[in-house]
Design a protein around this motif. Structure first.
Motif, PDB file in Angstrom:
ATOM      1  N   HIS A 115      -9.472  -2.988  36.849  1.00  0.00           N
ATOM      2  CA  HIS A 115      -9.357  -1.639  36.279  1.00  0.00           C
ATOM      3  C   HIS A 115      -8.189  -0.877  36.884  1.00  0.00           C
ATOM      4  N   ILE A 116      -7.353  -0.303  36.010  1.00  0.00           N
ATOM      5  CA  ILE A 116      -6.355   0.695  36.401  1.00  0.00           C
ATOM      6  C   ILE A 116      -6.694   1.953  35.616  1.00  0.00           C
ATOM      7  N   PRO A 117      -7.164   3.015  36.267  1.00  0.00           N
ATOM      8  CA  PRO A 117      -7.542   4.237  35.537  1.00  0.00           C
ATOM      9  C   PRO A 117      -6.355   4.817  34.770  1.00  0.00           C
ATOM     10  N   HIS A 118      -6.650   5.454  33.640  1.00  0.00           N
ATOM     11  CA  HIS A 118      -5.577   6.009  32.812  1.00  0.00           C
ATOM     12  C   HIS A 118      -5.318   7.475  33.193  1.00  0.00           C
ATOM     13  N   GLY A 119      -4.812   7.650  34.400  1.00  0.00           N
ATOM     14  CA  GLY A 119      -4.472   8.984  34.882  1.00  0.00           C
ATOM     15  C   GLY A 119      -4.827   9.133  36.348  1.00  0.00           C
ATOM     16  N   ALA A 120      -4.429  10.285  36.903  1.00  0.00           N
ATOM     17  CA  ALA A 120      -4.699  10.549  38.326  1.00  0.00           C
ATOM     18  C   ALA A 120      -5.281  11.944  38.507  1.00  0.00           C
ATOM     19  N   GLY A 121      -6.058  12.378  37.512  1.00  0.00           N
ATOM     20  CA  GLY A 121      -6.581  13.737  37.529  1.00  0.00           C
ATOM     21  C   GLY A 121      -7.778  13.927  38.438  1.00  0.00           C
ATOM     22  N   VAL A 137      -9.964  -2.697  41.641  1.00  0.00           N
ATOM     23  CA  VAL A 137      -9.607  -1.371  41.137  1.00  0.00           C
ATOM     24  C   VAL A 137      -8.282  -0.962  41.774  1.00  0.00           C
ATOM     25  N   LEU A 138      -7.322  -0.587  40.938  1.00  0.00           N
ATOM     26  CA  LEU A 138      -5.989  -0.220  41.411  1.00  0.00           C
ATOM     27  C   LEU A 138      -5.712   1.219  41.004  1.00  0.00           C
ATOM     28  N   VAL A 139      -5.526   2.100  41.990  1.00  0.00           N
ATOM     29  CA  VAL A 139      -5.381   3.531  41.721  1.00  0.00           C
ATOM     30  C   VAL A 139      -3.991   4.003  42.121  1.00  0.00           C
ATOM     31  N   ALA A 140      -3.661   5.216  41.667  1.00  0.00           N
ATOM     32  CA  ALA A 140      -2.306   5.732  41.856  1.00  0.00           C
ATOM     33  C   ALA A 140      -2.056   6.275  43.251  1.00  0.00           C
ATOM     34  N   SER A 155     -15.832  -0.420  47.369  1.00  0.00           N
ATOM     35  CA  SER A 155     -15.509  -0.678  48.775  1.00  0.00           C
ATOM     36  C   SER A 155     -13.996  -0.614  48.957  1.00  0.00           C
ATOM     37  N   GLY A 156     -13.581  -0.340  50.169  1.00  0.00           N
ATOM     38  CA  GLY A 156     -12.156  -0.290  50.452  1.00  0.00           C
ATOM     39  C   GLY A 156     -11.465  -1.612  50.206  1.00  0.00           C
ATOM     40  N   GLU A 157     -12.213  -2.722  50.300  1.00  0.00           N
ATOM     41  CA  GLU A 157     -11.609  -4.040  50.135  1.00  0.00           C
ATOM     42  C   GLU A 157     -11.181  -4.316  48.700  1.00  0.00           C
ATOM     43  N   LYS A 158     -11.859  -3.695  47.738  1.00  0.00           N
ATOM     44  CA  LYS A 158     -11.504  -4.012  46.352  1.00  0.00           C
ATOM     45  C   LYS A 158     -10.805  -2.844  45.638  1.00  0.00           C
ATOM     46  N   CYS A 159     -10.425  -1.816  46.389  1.00  0.00           N
ATOM     47  CA  CYS A 159      -9.709  -0.686  45.803  1.00  0.00           C
ATOM     48  C   CYS A 159      -8.378  -0.505  46.525  1.00  0.00           C
ATOM     49  N   HIS A 160      -7.278  -0.566  45.784  1.00  0.00           N
ATOM     50  CA  HIS A 160      -5.945  -0.537  46.399  1.00  0.00           C
ATOM     51  C   HIS A 160      -5.074   0.530  45.725  1.00  0.00           C
ATOM     52  N   VAL A 161      -4.235   1.167  46.517  1.00  0.00           N
ATOM     53  CA  VAL A 161      -3.273   2.138  46.017  1.00  0.00           C
ATOM     54  C   VAL A 161      -1.989   1.408  45.643  1.00  0.00           C
TER      55      VAL A 161
END
Length: 367
Positions: A115-121, A137-140, A155-161
């Protein structure tokens, strides 16, 4: 064996911009990338911005053609009738969350979900519990990562900036929409009437701008605006469109950052497009049409980036002084943008593609 990635584009077309760059880089890295699209707008965006992926387009069995940009088929129907394409891939990359139903329906047969969310709101929906059902999960920026981890959603392990992938698709030039030197205001109300300034303030704001010869106005609501709000938009657009006033109810200009890059002043409420506008710090005004007690509410943190107006009349006064007042808000804008959208050494799309490639290499070929 080549990994097979399906880009699942079954939401509105504006979401596609957030995953197209990473998909293009993964294609160049040797991953087999197919894009299942649900409208002709998705196809147009792919051929315009990432033509290398064009041959890998899979048209959804439930597909809208020649419909307005804000319309798309029901997502559940696309998941149901597109199930074979889902089962034929190793992983799914998507900017929407209805696809998490695949995990419940398919169980162990479900491909890996990315998942890459469609925005950073800042809205509460940015921290939807369904995000926890994704494998990666890949976030901005750090704002969203920290919120998701703090709330126990991932978890921090599966979420990356990785940065804001949409920025990688921007063309060099922006159209010149007005043949004058006046400052331009972008009015970008949200689609949800429970949060939007449009139902309460919209008509009064448009009328006020029609009497104000000192500024241009682009009125471009979120493309998902529907129902009575869209009827009001259509009526006002028909009545007031002309010199110095541009109305856009859903074109590529309204979703590809042309307006957020062109405008001098942002006028909005809760849309995440404010962060796209603040790629370069500029004046903002926010319309509080619901008497929100926002100062300590983390879902309104972007309202600290400009003046907040509580009436339509106050909106116009704040807009008139926005350029002069900007110096008071520029530091908060810079800090807030940096938290929401991290500046990275390499391109965000390349960062995302590398993270996905490493993830697939680990998960698909264990043992």
């Amino acid at each position: 064996m080549t990994a097979r990635l399906l880009v699942l584009a079954i939401g509105e077309a504006h979401q596609l911009f957030h995953v197209l760059g990473p998909a293009l880089h993964l294609h160049r890295m040797g991953i087999q990338v197919n894009c299942m699209v649900s409208t002709h707008w998705h196809e147009k965006i792919i051929w315009s911005y990432a033509p290398e992926l064009g041959p890998g387009i899979i048209r959804s069995p439930v597909m809208f053609r020649n419909q307005p940009l804000h319309k798309c088929p029901p997502r559940l129907l696309n998941l149901l009738f597109g199930l074979q394409a889902v089962l034929d891939c190793d992983a799914i990359l998507t900017p929407e969350r209805t696809s998490t139903l695949l995990r419940r329906v398919l169980g162990k047969r479900c491909p890996k979900l990315i998942h890459i969310p469609h925005g950073a709101g800042d809205r509460a929906k940015s921290y939807d519990s369904r995000i926890g059902m994704f494998d990666l999960v890949l976030v901005a920026g750090s704002k969203d990562r920290d919120m998701l981890v703090h709330r126990g959603i991932v978890s921090g392990e599966k979420c990356h900036v990785v940065g804001y992938c949409k920025f990688d698709l921007l063309p060099v030039d922006v159209p010149d929409y007005f043949d004058n030197e006046l400052p331009t205001v972008l009015y970008n109300p949200h689609f949800d009437d429970r949060l939007s300034s449009w139902p309460a303030f919209g008509e009064a704001i448009i009328k006020a701008f029609s009497r104000n010869a000192g500024m241009n106005l682009i009125c471009a609501p979120h493309v998902r605006m529907r129902g009575r709000s869209r009827q009001l938009f259509d009526r006002l657009a028909s009545q007031y469109a002309g010199a110095g006033m541009r109305f856009d109810g859903g074109s590529l200009d309204s979703i590809n950052m042309n307006y957020t890059r062109y405008a001098d002043i942002y006028l909005g409420d809760v849309s995440s497009q404010v962060y796209e506008f603040l790629r370069v710090p500029k004046p903002c005004v926010f319309a509080n049409a619901h008497a929100v007690d926002w100062q300590a509410d983390e879902h309104y943190r972007h309202w600290h980036y400009g003046e907040v107006a509580n009436t339509a009349e106050e909106v116009m006064a704040r807009v008139a002084s926005a350029i002069e007042d900007h110096q008071d808000y520029a530091p908060a804008q810079t800090q807030g943008f940096g938290s929401a959208i991290e500046e990275t050494a390499s391109s965000p799309s390349r960062n995302a593609a590398s993270a996905i490639h490493d993830f697939l290499s680990r998960e698909l070929y264990k043992g």
